[in-house]
Design an enzyme around this catalytic site. Sequence first.
Site, short mmCIF file in Angstrom:
data_model
loop_
_atom_site.label_atom_id
_atom_site.label_comp_id
_atom_site.label_asym_id
_atom_site.label_seq_id
_atom_site.Cartn_x
_atom_site.Cartn_y
_atom_site.Cartn_z
CB CYS A 1 -0.91 0.03 1.23
SG CYS A 1 -1.49 -1.57 1.78
CB CYS B 1 -2.54 1.50 4.04
SG CYS B 1 -3.42 0.10 4.74
CG ASP B 2 -7.52 0.23 5.08
OD1 ASP B 2 -7.53 0.41 3.85
OD2 ASP B 2 -7.91 -0.81 5.60
CE LYS B 3 -9.00 1.85 9.91
NZ LYS B 3 -8.71 0.87 8.85
CB CYS C 1 -7.20 -3.44 -0.75
SG CYS C 1 -6.30 -4.25 0.58
CB SER D 1 -12.39 -5.27 6.16
OG SER D 1 -11.91 -4.98 4.86
#
Length: 571
Positions: A53, A126-128, A198, A474
């Site tokens: 990521c 990535c995500d956060k 992702c 998720s």
Amino acid sequence: MKWDKTKLVSRYVTEGPKSAPHRSYYYAMGMTEEEIHQPLVGVATCWNEAAPCNIALQRQAQSVKKGVSENGATPREFTTITVTDGIAMGHEGMRSSLPSRDVIADSVELTMRGHCYDALVGLAGCDKSLPGMMMVMVRLNVPSVFMYGGSILPGKFRGKDVTVIDVFEGVGKHATGEFSDADLKEMECCACPSSGACGGQFTANTMACVSEAIGLALPGSAGAPAPYETRDEYAVASGKAIVELIRKNIRPRDIVTRKSLENAAMIVAATGGSTNAALHLPALAHEAGIDFDLHDVCDVMRRTPYLASLKPGGKYVAKDLFDVGGVSVVLKELLKGGYLHGDCLTVTGKTIAENLEGVEFPENQDVIYPITNPISMTGGVVGLKGNLAPDGAIVKIAGMDNLSFEGPARCFDSEQECFDAVQNRQYKEGDVLVIRYEGPKGGPGMREMLSTTGALYGQGMGGKVALITDGRFSGGTRGFCIGHVGPEAAIGGPIGLLKDGDIIRIDAEKGTMDVQLSDEEIAARRQNWKPRQNKYQSGVLWKYAQLVGPAVKGAVTHPGAKAEEHVYADL
């Protein structure tokens, strides 16, 4: 051009006799006198070698710096942490994920404050890390541009596009015998073929779409996959754009308004995005002093059409969306339908409607549906409320046919307990699996439950059981999976009072979730309830548990803009 730095924060470290010691440090790093007296732009990335990521962010940062320098300002690169959910998932490491959002924001704030940088370009993968970087931009209120590092290219497994979510579901197939060791090995080796986050409409791509919809990122910058050279072109453009924002004194709180937050919630709904957006948008609003909680997010989502067929609820991945025109096409359809607030300012210095003027709807594709023929009239994420979730809860309904479920509770006091039961097939079709004491305080850290939901789908039971938790899911989760149930069990919420066999009724169409117990029975159980102590009684997770607020308000850890007595940018 010669800059007037009388109103720029960097004057404290670059101007006048008192700054001679500071300037000596800049000369030591090879900076010229001209560079010292230009605005100092922090270029912050979440680069690390933890996961694909973030691995391309260092490369992209160099392009940002080039753009900053070419437009007459001085870039200063620094990095912060990130916790990558794909690696942290399914074990104790996932407790670090949500707290990392606030550590990212806090560490960038401290770096900016300590070195008196005038503006910020933040890159995240990535995500956060995406909401964390956007939160600190609003908190500091210095001119800021956000840029996403880009998604991963889809893997190919036996002729089909796959993502890491397919590997999580492959674990479930392996448990049932549908996959051999060799099958699982083949899939894990081909699912993630490049750098990038992702590929489905999971949390990273959801928040990347948000960055454009809310106005903090350049139009189109959310789309290109990480390996593409296009990303470097957007990085140069972002570097140039930040200097223009300094010149015009356009700041994040000019951009992040109630209307732009609603635009952000619309893009989540229209793309079937991650339920985690209902944590991150309230947290972003909090940094601006705006009241915009989970219910506000869900209200917008409920009235927004679902337009883009993206995994996990649909067929396609981020690269496919990019190939047909990207998030700008979805935004243009929402604008045409009268949903989007077109008058919101963006980092281009123009409104979002002006940015979208040249965007045309692509023909002969089924990734994005026109506003006149949406996949559904309700967005892909809805809120729930009832006696089991007085503060609310959230569920992703994208791709679901049946929007109601009723069954007996099967209670677990941790994710691991539930995962073990699922792996051992110790549950029945029709059960409502309840995972509690996984909330922001109770976990601590509000873990995601992808390993459990992936295993259920891998066993072919995804639509045959429901799962509710005071933790999170998720963005890759699908099926009847309800998260953010509040109040959480750790503070005496009703989810902590459930017993095996209690009948739970979920209706995503009506937006309700109730347990068939009288108010008197719930009150009696609360009298007998005792708080539980988790095993994290020191360190950062203990600290997080002391500070963190409820999920309904974004699980924030400080009082926010309403309590501030100064704004960094005005020091």
